[in-house]
Design a protein around this motif. Structure first.
Motif, PDB file in Angstrom:
ATOM      1  N   PRO A 151       0.826  -1.217   0.000  1.00 41.11           N
ATOM      2  CA  PRO A 151       0.000   0.000   0.000  1.00 41.11           C
ATOM      3  C   PRO A 151       0.852   1.255   0.000  1.00 41.11           C
ATOM      4  N   ALA A 152       0.305   2.318  -0.571  1.00 41.87           N
ATOM      5  CA  ALA A 152       0.913   3.654  -0.569  1.00 41.87           C
ATOM      6  C   ALA A 152       2.267   3.684  -1.264  1.00 41.87           C
ATOM      7  N   GLY A 153       2.529   2.712  -2.147  1.00 41.52           N
ATOM      8  CA  GLY A 153       3.776   2.726  -2.902  1.00 41.52           C
ATOM      9  C   GLY A 153       5.013   2.410  -2.090  1.00 41.52           C
ATOM     10  N   LEU A 154       4.869   1.737  -0.943  1.00 46.44           N
ATOM     11  CA  LEU A 154       6.013   1.388  -0.115  1.00 46.44           C
ATOM     12  C   LEU A 154       6.899   0.374  -0.833  1.00 46.44           C
ATOM     13  N   THR A 155       8.216   0.471  -0.603  1.00 45.85           N
ATOM     14  CA  THR A 155       9.185  -0.413  -1.242  1.00 45.85           C
ATOM     15  C   THR A 155       9.835  -1.323  -0.208  1.00 45.85           C
ATOM     16  N   PRO A 156       9.877  -2.643  -0.429  1.00 44.26           N
ATOM     17  CA  PRO A 156      10.523  -3.556   0.519  1.00 44.26           C
ATOM     18  C   PRO A 156      12.006  -3.217   0.672  1.00 44.26           C
ATOM     19  N   THR A 157      12.523  -3.298   1.923  1.00 49.39           N
ATOM     20  CA  THR A 157      13.926  -2.987   2.167  1.00 49.39           C
ATOM     21  C   THR A 157      14.699  -4.152   2.773  1.00 49.39           C
ATOM     22  N   ARG A 158      14.072  -4.955   3.638  1.00 49.65           N
ATOM     23  CA  ARG A 158      14.763  -6.082   4.254  1.00 49.65           C
ATOM     24  C   ARG A 158      13.742  -7.002   4.920  1.00 49.65           C
ATOM     25  N   VAL A 159      14.227  -8.163   5.387  1.00 54.78           N
ATOM     26  CA  VAL A 159      13.400  -9.128   6.109  1.00 54.78           C
ATOM     27  C   VAL A 159      14.105  -9.473   7.414  1.00 54.78           C
ATOM     28  N   SER A 160      13.340  -9.580   8.488  1.00 57.21           N
ATOM     29  CA  SER A 160      13.919  -9.951   9.780  1.00 57.21           C
ATOM     30  C   SER A 160      13.065 -11.017  10.449  1.00 57.21           C
ATOM     31  N   VAL A 161      13.652 -11.699  11.438  1.00 61.41           N
ATOM     32  CA  VAL A 161      12.950 -12.742  12.194  1.00 61.41           C
ATOM     33  C   VAL A 161      13.158 -12.483  13.677  1.00 61.41           C
ATOM     34  N   ASP A 162      12.067 -12.475  14.434  1.00 61.77           N
ATOM     35  CA  ASP A 162      12.149 -12.416  15.887  1.00 61.77           C
ATOM     36  C   ASP A 162      11.010 -13.236  16.474  1.00 61.77           C
ATOM     37  N   ASP A 163      10.802 -13.121  17.771  1.00 58.58           N
ATOM     38  CA  ASP A 163       9.790 -13.965  18.416  1.00 58.58           C
ATOM     39  C   ASP A 163       8.372 -13.698  17.912  1.00 58.58           C
ATOM     40  N   ALA A 164       8.130 -12.532  17.302  1.00 59.44           N
ATOM     41  CA  ALA A 164       6.796 -12.208  16.799  1.00 59.44           C
ATOM     42  C   ALA A 164       6.499 -12.900  15.472  1.00 59.44           C
TER      43      ALA A 164
END
Length: 214
Positions: A187-200
């Motif tokens: 949405p809103a033209g957002l661009t992916p920058t990275r991926v992360s992993v945590d407890d959530a």
């Protein structure tokens, strides 16, 4: 201090907060009307005090939006968007910049891994996959990577029945080769920058400039 002055000191902040709450509700309803993937009405928090001064200027330092959504594949996602330098333009609001996170909980990502498979964070920003083969435990630790708009999982460690095995072996590599995900238009033209992993869960981070809010 007179009684009238004391009452004003109490009433003005309360009135300011009421006006802010009404504005947050209106923005949330407008976002919900435009984003049909959302589950319910999002939570909106308008930063800056007093709110009425910002409203008079048509500008706010921050606006934070939190929402639950469901992807076309049926995965649950929690979205958090922080917009900065929000100003009124052309009958709506625009933000100078925005940072967003789209988090999928582990229990919504296990499809295709087999019955009894579990996902978790390994504590070092990687994904731990635990499953069983012929009654023996298999554990694979994979690193999420973002290339353009494609998310892939690259195995970096593995063990079978408690013994280390090659994570680049053909069977493990083949199993994770099919786990690639192409990020849809955000949405809103957002661009992916990275991926992360945590407890959530697994979070896709994104950024945008000159973002239209409503």
């Amino acid at each position: 201090m007179s009684l009238v002055a004391a009452l004003l000191l109490v009433a003005l902040p309360a009135a300011d907060r009421v006006c802010a709450a009404l504005a947050e509700k209106r923005i949330a309803e407008r976002i919900a009307a435009r984003q049909h993937e959302l589950s319910g009405t999002p939570q909106v928090t308008v930063g800056g005090f007093p709110f009425l001064l910002g409203a008079a200027r048509g500008a706010f330092p921050t606006v934070e939006v939190r929402a639950d959504a469901t992807t076309k594949e049926g995965r649950r996602v929690r979205a958090t968007v922080e917009l900065r330098d929000v100003a009124q333009r052309d009958g709506g609001y625009e933000a100078a910049s925005a940072d967003a996170g789209f988090t999928a909980p582990f229990d919504s990502l296990g499809e295709g891994l087999g019955a009894g498979a579990t996902l978790s964070a390994d504590g070092a920003g990687r994904l731990r996959v635990e499953t069983g083969i012929l009654g023996l435990p298999l554990t694979v630790v994979a690193e999420p990577r973002l290339t353009g708009r494609t998310i892939s999982l690259v195995p970096v460690a593995a063990s079978f029945a408690g013994r280390p095995v090659d994570p680049a072996g053909p069977r493990i590599s083949a199993a994770f080769a099919d786990r690639k995900v192409v990020v849809p238009e955000l949405p809103a033209g957002l661009t992916p920058t990275r991926v992360s992993v945590d407890d959530a869960g697994v979070t896709l981070h994104a950024r945008g400039d000159d973002v239209r809010l409503t």
